[in-house]
Write a protein that holds these residues in place. Structure first.
Motif, PDB file in Angstrom:
ATOM      1  N   TRP A  46       0.838  -1.210   0.000  1.00  0.00           N
ATOM      2  CA  TRP A  46       0.000   0.000   0.000  1.00  0.00           C
ATOM      3  C   TRP A  46       0.864   1.248   0.000  1.00  0.00           C
ATOM      4  O   TRP A  46       0.534   2.245  -0.604  1.00  0.00           O
ATOM      5  N   MET A  47       1.968   1.158   0.733  1.00  0.00           N
ATOM      6  CA  MET A  47       2.842   2.318   0.806  1.00  0.00           C
ATOM      7  C   MET A  47       3.412   2.644  -0.577  1.00  0.00           C
ATOM      8  O   MET A  47       3.613   3.794  -0.919  1.00  0.00           O
ATOM      9  N   GLN A  48       3.636   1.601  -1.373  1.00  0.00           N
ATOM     10  CA  GLN A  48       4.105   1.832  -2.739  1.00  0.00           C
ATOM     11  C   GLN A  48       3.051   2.523  -3.580  1.00  0.00           C
ATOM     12  O   GLN A  48       3.372   3.220  -4.531  1.00  0.00           O
ATOM     13  N   LEU A  49       1.772   2.330  -3.231  1.00  0.00           N
ATOM     14  CA  LEU A  49       0.687   3.001  -3.940  1.00  0.00           C
ATOM     15  C   LEU A  49       0.463   4.407  -3.401  1.00  0.00           C
ATOM     16  O   LEU A  49      -0.554   5.017  -3.665  1.00  0.00           O
ATOM     17  N   GLN A  50       1.394   4.889  -2.582  1.00  0.00           N
ATOM     18  CA  GLN A  50       1.351   6.229  -1.998  1.00  0.00           C
ATOM     19  C   GLN A  50       0.163   6.406  -1.065  1.00  0.00           C
ATOM     20  O   GLN A  50      -0.377   7.497  -0.923  1.00  0.00           O
ATOM     21  N   ALA A  51      -0.265   5.311  -0.422  1.00  0.00           N
ATOM     22  CA  ALA A  51      -1.327   5.401   0.585  1.00  0.00           C
ATOM     23  C   ALA A  51      -0.677   5.219   1.959  1.00  0.00           C
ATOM     24  O   ALA A  51      -0.945   4.243   2.655  1.00  0.00           O
ATOM     25  N   PRO A 125       2.977  10.671  -9.797  1.00  0.00           N
ATOM     26  CA  PRO A 125       3.793  11.131  -8.671  1.00  0.00           C
ATOM     27  C   PRO A 125       3.231  12.442  -8.111  1.00  0.00           C
ATOM     28  O   PRO A 125       2.858  13.350  -8.869  1.00  0.00           O
ATOM     29  N   LEU A 126       3.142  12.500  -6.798  1.00  0.00           N
ATOM     30  CA  LEU A 126       2.508  13.655  -6.167  1.00  0.00           C
ATOM     31  C   LEU A 126       3.554  14.707  -5.822  1.00  0.00           C
ATOM     32  O   LEU A 126       4.726  14.390  -5.648  1.00  0.00           O
ATOM     33  N   PRO A 128       5.859  17.327  -3.722  1.00  0.00           N
ATOM     34  CA  PRO A 128       6.541  17.051  -2.450  1.00  0.00           C
ATOM     35  C   PRO A 128       5.751  17.524  -1.229  1.00  0.00           C
ATOM     36  O   PRO A 128       5.806  16.887  -0.185  1.00  0.00           O
ATOM     37  N   GLY A 129       4.983  18.603  -1.367  1.00  0.00           N
ATOM     38  CA  GLY A 129       4.277  19.123  -0.193  1.00  0.00           C
ATOM     39  C   GLY A 129       2.959  18.435   0.082  1.00  0.00           C
ATOM     40  O   GLY A 129       2.265  18.758   1.034  1.00  0.00           O
ATOM     41  N   TYR A 130       2.625  17.426  -0.738  1.00  0.00           N
ATOM     42  CA  TYR A 130       1.316  16.783  -0.633  1.00  0.00           C
ATOM     43  C   TYR A 130       1.225  15.955   0.642  1.00  0.00           C
ATOM     44  O   TYR A 130       2.112  15.166   0.948  1.00  0.00           O
ATOM     45  N   SER A 131       0.141  16.154   1.387  1.00  0.00           N
ATOM     46  CA  SER A 131      -0.015  15.415   2.635  1.00  0.00           C
ATOM     47  C   SER A 131      -1.176  14.447   2.508  1.00  0.00           C
ATOM     48  O   SER A 131      -2.335  14.849   2.437  1.00  0.00           O
ATOM     49  N   ASN A 132      -0.816  13.176   2.472  1.00  0.00           N
ATOM     50  CA  ASN A 132      -1.782  12.099   2.385  1.00  0.00           C
ATOM     51  C   ASN A 132      -2.789  12.145   3.524  1.00  0.00           C
ATOM     52  O   ASN A 132      -3.998  12.030   3.346  1.00  0.00           O
ATOM     53  N   THR A 133      -2.257  12.345   4.732  1.00  0.00           N
ATOM     54  CA  THR A 133      -3.073  12.350   5.939  1.00  0.00           C
ATOM     55  C   THR A 133      -4.096  13.469   5.902  1.00  0.00           C
ATOM     56  O   THR A 133      -5.276  13.277   6.204  1.00  0.00           O
ATOM     57  N   LYS A 134      -3.627  14.669   5.519  1.00  0.00           N
ATOM     58  CA  LYS A 134      -4.500  15.841   5.507  1.00  0.00           C
ATOM     59  C   LYS A 134      -5.620  15.656   4.493  1.00  0.00           C
ATOM     60  O   LYS A 134      -6.784  15.967   4.755  1.00  0.00           O
ATOM     61  N   GLU A 135      -5.235  15.079   3.332  1.00  0.00           N
ATOM     62  CA  GLU A 135      -6.215  14.890   2.256  1.00  0.00           C
ATOM     63  C   GLU A 135      -7.315  13.931   2.716  1.00  0.00           C
ATOM     64  O   GLU A 135      -8.509  14.193   2.538  1.00  0.00           O
ATOM     65  N   LEU A 136      -6.897  12.842   3.365  1.00  0.00           N
ATOM     66  CA  LEU A 136      -7.861  11.856   3.845  1.00  0.00           C
ATOM     67  C   LEU A 136      -8.763  12.476   4.906  1.00  0.00           C
ATOM     68  O   LEU A 136      -9.984  12.280   4.901  1.00  0.00           O
TER      69      LEU A 136
END
Lengths: 203, 381
Positions: A46-51, A125-126, A128-136
């Motif tokens: 999952w981490m490879q899928l950027q999750a 590719p996202l 650099p400032g993209y925050s997975n946690t914030k988006e979710l």
């Protein structure tokens, strides 16, 4: 093959092996530990899928909490393999049906153009400032807030129910009440009895 | 100085170039950058783990010395390097390590051999892996990931497996009882710990550990740190940390007066030593996290105004040294607890975790949420 590809196939191979061993391992404790390995490896994929958030939560919830309790139960069990095998044939039709449904679903999803998942591209590719946690967090608390809240309430009901099951009163349990222990006085426990001294018998 | 460092750096660059050439020769042009990156990360991991192991070794000496002084004894004072008397005791960890390495690892006849050997590995893995996200100084962190706090919680929650498996695989009643106790205790205190961390991430508005430290920056030195607004959580985290690492006064998992030595009763030699290392590495980890989240990490406790007023402006500079100082104080307090408190009874431990800490942390989350909406919240604007 790219570096990412190598890592993906490595983790997939471990995941498949672990999944296989979960159902083939004789020892139930080994099976539970292989399930832990399977969770851990799927978190890596999952981490490879950027999750990242979901991957870490998978480890936190399933590996860190659920499987610990599961392992607890499995270790306490005294599993008799011979008795389990007796019912093998009676469970076979149900098991086979479930297996066929699962395989059919996977084939539908994975088998090319019919499922519509054929040309799903890799996630771009996202920045650099993209925050997975914030988006979710943004999605869960705005767009899907009702579904999220309902799920939370269902979980709460389950917790309350699980605790309520343990609350049955058992008469035979013995427990100490420290308040009563410390407030005890000599008179509660001991009685002084006046007695006439006994005389030694004469032979 | 420069004349000494320059040739060394040149040599380092030459070595790195040689390695890159070898990697290109083995893996081909396409894979080489990724492989070089992996090698670089591996070297950085060694740079973190090697000093950590040294710190763990000398923490055992410091524990024996400190508790010795607290009990008006001298502590280890004989084993020295090269027969120098004034170094008395300093070589004790080396001697202990050597002794444990050459001892036989006895595997009990009824034990599950694979899991018996695997258990110490699983105990020490999380204690080392969690260091990946710890920020040592403003620029020094191995993995500056966004969900750092969550990663730490996830990795440390895996640590309980080593203990459970050790207890089960030993095929011994004492070991199993110790494992059961310890697992129940760790799962219970993880909740209180998790909720205390929720307070930290609410106050810091971020899960990134570096960001959490930066939010504690300000003109007031140590008054800006989160230990003031989150004081009950600071205490809860510290006490839960002692319980998580199975240290006295919560060390019923070992409970030598009742169950001989708990989960590691069947372990000997290096297998036992790895459990020992894991316990101390965990102690250092919990102390570091405590320093990062509540005590301002690498930030200086002295405000710049005061430091320049007394003519020592370097005191206000942020550096790795301050983190070391804070870490040392917190770790020493762990040892202090051990020398001070008698062991808790098991039901009292459970009561403290579930009936005191859990309601307190939940109450503080609500209170903090309300507090942060008012102008009374002065830690950042």
């Amino acid at each position: 093959m790219t570096f990412n590809g190598i890592i993906f196939y490595l983790f997939s191979a471990i995941l498949l092996f672990a999944g296989l061993r979960v159902i083939t391992a004789r020892n139930p404790v080994h099976a539970a530990l292989f399930l832990v390995l399977a969770f851990f490896t799927s978190a890596a994929i999952w981490m490879q899928l950027q999750a990242e958030f979901l991957a870490i939560v998978l480890v936190l919830v399933y590996v860190g909490a659920v499987m610990v309790l599961f392992l607890f139960v499995v270790m306490m069990l005294d599993i008799n393999l011979a008795r389990l095998r007796e019912n093998f044939w009676s469970y076979l039709p149900v098991g086979a049906f479930v297996a066929i449904v699962l395989v059919a679903e996977m084939v539908l999803v994975l088998a090319g153009k019919y499922g519509g998942f054929a040309g799903v591209p890799a996630p771009p590719p996202l920045p650099p400032g993209y925050s997975n946690t914030k988006e979710l967090g943004r999605l869960v608390y705005t767009e899907y807030v009702y579904a999220f809240e309902i799920a939370a309430v269902i979980l709460l009901v389950a917790i309350v129910a699980a605790i309520a099951i343990t609350l049955r009163r058992r008469k035979e349990t013995k427990y100490q009440d420290p308040a009563r222990q410390v407030s005890v006085r000599r008179e509660d426990r001991m009685r002084l009895v006046k007695m006439r001294p006994e005389k030694k018998e004469q032979r | 100085m420069n004349t000494l460092v320059q040739p060394l750096m040149n040599f380092g660059n030459w070595l790195w170039g040689l390695l890159a050439a070898v990697v290109v020769w083995i893996f081909g042009q396409e894979l080489a950058p990724s492989v070089m990156h992996a090698i670089k990360i591996l070297l950085l991991i060694v740079c973190i783990v090697a000093p950590l192991m040294g710190a763990v070794a000398y923490l055992t000496l410091w524990e024996r010395k400190l508790i010795g002084w607290m009990q008006i004894r001298i502590g280890p004072n004989r084993v020295t390097f090269f027969g120098l008397r004034w170094l008395g005791g300093l070589a004790q960890p080396v001697a202990d390590g050597l002794k444990l390495m050459v001892k036989e690892v006895v595997i009990p006849a009824g034990a599950n051999k694979t899991l018996f050997v695997l258990a110490p590995v699983m105990a020490i893995m999380p204690a080392l892996a969690a260091w990946a996200v710890i920020p040592f100084s403003p620029s020094l962190v191995l993995a500056d990931i966004d969900a750092g706090l969550l990663y730490v919680m996830a990795i440390t929650s895996v640590g309980v497996y080593g203990i459970i498996i050790a207890g089960w695989a030993s095929n011994s009643k004492y070991a199993f009882l110790g494992a059961m106790r310890s697992a129940a205790q760790m799962v219970s205190y993880e909740l209180a710990m998790g909720f205390a961390l929720v307070c930290v991430l609410m106050a810091a508005q971020s899960l990134n550990l570096g960001e959490i430290v930066r939010m504690q920056q300000g003109n007031w030195g140590f008054l800006n740190w989160f230990w003031i607004p989150l004081f009950p959580m600071f205490l809860v985290y510290l006490i839960a940390g002692v319980a998580e690492t199975n240290r006295a006064p919560f060390d019923v998992a070992e409970g030598e007066s009742e169950i001989v030595a708990g989960f590691h009763v069947e372990y000997s030699g290096m297998a036992f030593a790895v459990f020992f290392l894991a316990e101390y590495a965990n102690m250092i980890l919990v102390s570091t996290l405590c320093s990062v989240m509540f005590l301002g990490g690498w930030l200086s406790p002295i405000p710049l105004a005061i430091a320049s007023a007394i003519g020592l402006p370097w005191l206000a500079a942020d550096s790795f040294g301050w983190l070391l100082v804070k870490l040392f104080v917190v770790v020493s307090s762990f040892l202090w607890f051990r020398a001070t408190f008698p062991r808790y009874r098991y039901d009292q431990i459970m009561r403290l975790g579930w009936k005191v800490f859990l309601p307190l942390t939940i109450f503080w989350i609500v209170l903090l949420g309300a507090w942060m909406q008012t102008p009374l919240w002065v830690w950042w604007q």
